[in-house]
Scaffold this motif. Structure first.
Motif, PDB file in Angstrom:
ATOM      1  N   ASP A  77     -12.521 -16.527 -11.685  1.00 48.99           N
ATOM      2  CA  ASP A  77     -13.190 -17.799 -11.924  1.00 48.99           C
ATOM      3  C   ASP A  77     -12.182 -18.938 -11.796  1.00 48.99           C
ATOM      4  N   ASP A  78     -11.186 -18.752 -10.927  1.00 50.96           N
ATOM      5  CA  ASP A  78     -10.154 -19.749 -10.712  1.00 50.96           C
ATOM      6  C   ASP A  78     -10.475 -20.566  -9.465  1.00 50.96           C
ATOM      7  N   GLU A  79      -9.878 -21.738  -9.387  1.00 54.00           N
ATOM      8  CA  GLU A  79     -10.069 -22.546  -8.186  1.00 54.00           C
ATOM      9  C   GLU A  79      -9.427 -21.868  -6.975  1.00 54.00           C
ATOM     10  N   PHE A  80      -8.204 -21.339  -7.174  1.00 55.48           N
ATOM     11  CA  PHE A  80      -7.463 -20.701  -6.093  1.00 55.48           C
ATOM     12  C   PHE A  80      -6.987 -19.313  -6.514  1.00 55.48           C
ATOM     13  N   LEU A  81      -7.017 -18.397  -5.566  1.00 54.44           N
ATOM     14  CA  LEU A  81      -6.437 -17.072  -5.737  1.00 54.44           C
ATOM     15  C   LEU A  81      -5.467 -16.881  -4.580  1.00 54.44           C
ATOM     16  N   PHE A  82      -4.194 -16.659  -4.900  1.00 53.53           N
ATOM     17  CA  PHE A  82      -3.158 -16.540  -3.885  1.00 53.53           C
ATOM     18  C   PHE A  82      -2.887 -15.071  -3.563  1.00 53.53           C
ATOM     19  N   TYR A  83      -2.707 -14.797  -2.272  1.00 54.90           N
ATOM     20  CA  TYR A  83      -2.417 -13.451  -1.780  1.00 54.90           C
ATOM     21  C   TYR A  83      -1.031 -13.429  -1.131  1.00 54.90           C
ATOM     22  N   ASP A  84      -0.253 -12.408  -1.446  1.00 56.11           N
ATOM     23  CA  ASP A  84       1.013 -12.149  -0.760  1.00 56.11           C
ATOM     24  C   ASP A  84       0.655 -11.275   0.441  1.00 56.11           C
ATOM     25  N   ARG A  85       0.360 -11.919   1.547  1.00 55.90           N
ATOM     26  CA  ARG A  85      -0.090 -11.337   2.814  1.00 55.90           C
ATOM     27  C   ARG A  85      -1.601 -11.104   2.794  1.00 55.90           C
ATOM     28  N   GLY A  86      -2.193 -11.120   3.983  1.00 56.11           N
ATOM     29  CA  GLY A  86      -3.619 -10.906   4.134  1.00 56.11           C
ATOM     30  C   GLY A  86      -3.907  -9.829   5.169  1.00 56.11           C
ATOM     31  N   MET A  87      -5.176  -9.593   5.405  1.00 53.91           N
ATOM     32  CA  MET A  87      -5.577  -8.539   6.332  1.00 53.91           C
ATOM     33  C   MET A  87      -5.081  -8.762   7.764  1.00 53.91           C
ATOM     34  N   PRO A  88      -5.086  -9.990   8.299  1.00 51.97           N
ATOM     35  CA  PRO A  88      -4.578 -10.164   9.666  1.00 51.97           C
ATOM     36  C   PRO A  88      -3.089  -9.848   9.827  1.00 51.97           C
ATOM     37  N   ASP A  89      -2.340  -9.763   8.736  1.00 53.45           N
ATOM     38  CA  ASP A  89      -0.949  -9.305   8.836  1.00 53.45           C
ATOM     39  C   ASP A  89      -0.895  -7.916   9.461  1.00 53.45           C
ATOM     40  N   VAL A  90      -1.884  -7.095   9.145  1.00 52.83           N
ATOM     41  CA  VAL A  90      -1.892  -5.713   9.630  1.00 52.83           C
ATOM     42  C   VAL A  90      -1.947  -5.696  11.157  1.00 52.83           C
ATOM     43  N   THR A  91      -2.876  -6.450  11.745  1.00 55.88           N
ATOM     44  CA  THR A  91      -2.984  -6.437  13.201  1.00 55.88           C
ATOM     45  C   THR A  91      -1.797  -7.157  13.838  1.00 55.88           C
ATOM     46  N   ALA A  92      -1.271  -8.171  13.177  1.00 57.56           N
ATOM     47  CA  ALA A  92      -0.095  -8.873  13.716  1.00 57.56           C
ATOM     48  C   ALA A  92       1.103  -7.926  13.814  1.00 57.56           C
ATOM     49  N   TYR A  93       1.302  -7.108  12.793  1.00 62.50           N
ATOM     50  CA  TYR A  93       2.402  -6.138  12.837  1.00 62.50           C
ATOM     51  C   TYR A  93       2.159  -5.072  13.892  1.00 62.50           C
ATOM     52  N   MET A  94       0.918  -4.659  14.055  1.00 57.93           N
ATOM     53  CA  MET A  94       0.601  -3.684  15.099  1.00 57.93           C
ATOM     54  C   MET A  94       0.862  -4.289  16.485  1.00 57.93           C
ATOM     55  N   ASP A  95       0.507  -5.559  16.655  1.00 59.26           N
ATOM     56  CA  ASP A  95       0.801  -6.244  17.915  1.00 59.26           C
ATOM     57  C   ASP A  95       2.313  -6.354  18.117  1.00 59.26           C
ATOM     58  N   TYR A  96       3.039  -6.609  17.034  1.00 65.53           N
ATOM     59  CA  TYR A  96       4.495  -6.718  17.101  1.00 65.53           C
ATOM     60  C   TYR A  96       5.130  -5.436  17.663  1.00 65.53           C
ATOM     61  N   ILE A  97       4.618  -4.282  17.241  1.00 66.29           N
ATOM     62  CA  ILE A  97       5.190  -3.025  17.746  1.00 66.29           C
ATOM     63  C   ILE A  97       4.462  -2.537  18.999  1.00 66.29           C
ATOM     64  N   ASN A  98       3.528  -3.360  19.482  1.00 60.26           N
ATOM     65  CA  ASN A  98       2.780  -3.054  20.699  1.00 60.26           C
ATOM     66  C   ASN A  98       2.012  -1.733  20.574  1.00 60.26           C
ATOM     67  N   ALA A  99       1.346  -1.575  19.428  1.00 59.93           N
ATOM     68  CA  ALA A  99       0.577  -0.359  19.158  1.00 59.93           C
ATOM     69  C   ALA A  99      -0.921  -0.656  19.232  1.00 59.93           C
ATOM     70  N   HIS A 100      -1.642   0.251  19.823  1.00 63.30           N
ATOM     71  CA  HIS A 100      -3.097   0.141  19.879  1.00 63.30           C
ATOM     72  C   HIS A 100      -3.659   0.487  18.497  1.00 63.30           C
ATOM     73  N   TYR A 101      -4.680  -0.223  18.094  1.00 60.55           N
ATOM     74  CA  TYR A 101      -5.320   0.066  16.808  1.00 60.55           C
ATOM     75  C   TYR A 101      -6.829   0.028  16.981  1.00 60.55           C
ATOM     76  N   PRO A 102      -7.540   0.678  16.068  1.00 62.11           N
ATOM     77  CA  PRO A 102      -9.004   0.754  16.181  1.00 62.11           C
ATOM     78  C   PRO A 102      -9.653  -0.637  16.127  1.00 62.11           C
ATOM     79  N   ASN A 103     -10.767  -0.791  16.825  1.00 61.69           N
ATOM     80  CA  ASN A 103     -11.522  -2.054  16.830  1.00 61.69           C
ATOM     81  C   ASN A 103     -11.933  -2.474  15.426  1.00 61.69           C
ATOM     82  N   LYS A 104     -12.094  -1.493  14.532  1.00 67.18           N
ATOM     83  CA  LYS A 104     -12.532  -1.827  13.171  1.00 67.18           C
ATOM     84  C   LYS A 104     -11.506  -2.715  12.472  1.00 67.18           C
ATOM     85  N   PHE A 105     -10.241  -2.652  12.867  1.00 73.27           N
ATOM     86  CA  PHE A 105      -9.229  -3.532  12.276  1.00 73.27           C
ATOM     87  C   PHE A 105      -9.592  -4.991  12.552  1.00 73.27           C
TER      88      PHE A 105
END
Length: 181
Positions: A77-105
């Protein structure tokens, strides 16, 4: 009031965790990074570097954990909730290592939207390596670029937080959020 989901991103050693801990000490609600725990759990199972040995499994575990964190915002019930990294970090790291990942990502990242993205740039003076942070500073700089492009791929406006002490960074983000929302 709907809690705004705010993600703090950046390459390894850019000060994300320090900033998240500071925000929490200032009374803000925060979701902590889960990758270190995933790494430690794998090491206890005899896998030295799960991300390097099985990047898809590692990434699935991260995405699952971050999706859980995303959904937990409904209980705040707060105005803001802060996250240390988010879901798109996962695909960004996969792109960084040039790895294919499932479309569900991509589908998960597209369907679950954060309200604000704040990117911490590489900061050589504070960068250190440790048991869970095996990347060199040069690799951290490249990861920074992949994170920026990775979030932009999903249509996010990414706000770069200038280098400065933790109070300066907090003030920058909070002032920007208060002028935005």
């Amino acid at each position: 009031m709907k809690t705004k989901r705010i993600v703090i991103i950046g390459g390894p050693g850019s000060g994300k965790t320090t900033l998240i801990e500071h925000l929490e000490n200032q009374g803000y609600s925060c979701m902590h990074e889960i990758s270190r725990q995933v790494i430690l759990d794998a090491q206890q199972e005899g896998i030295a570097q799960l991300f390097l040995e099985n990047p898809i499994l590692f990434s699935e575990k991260l995405l699952e954990g971050r999706l859980t964190q995303f959904n937990e915002a409904e209980t705040f019930d707060d105005e803001f909730l802060f996250y240390d990294r988010g879901m798109p970090d996962v695909t960004a790291y996969m792109d960084y290592i040039n790895a294919h990942y499932p479309n569900k990502f991509d589908e998960i990242c597209e369907q679950h939207r954060y309200d604000g993205i704040y990117l911490l740039p590489p900061w050589k003076e504070i960068y250190t390596q440790d048991n869970e942070r095996y990347e060199s500073y040069e690799q951290a700089e490249k990861i920074y670029t992949f994170l920026l492009k990775g979030y932009q791929k999903y249509g996010y406006t990414v706000h770069e937080v200038p280098i400065g002490d933790v109070e300066f960074r907090e003030n920058y983000i909070i002032n920007h959020l208060n002028s935005t929302f």
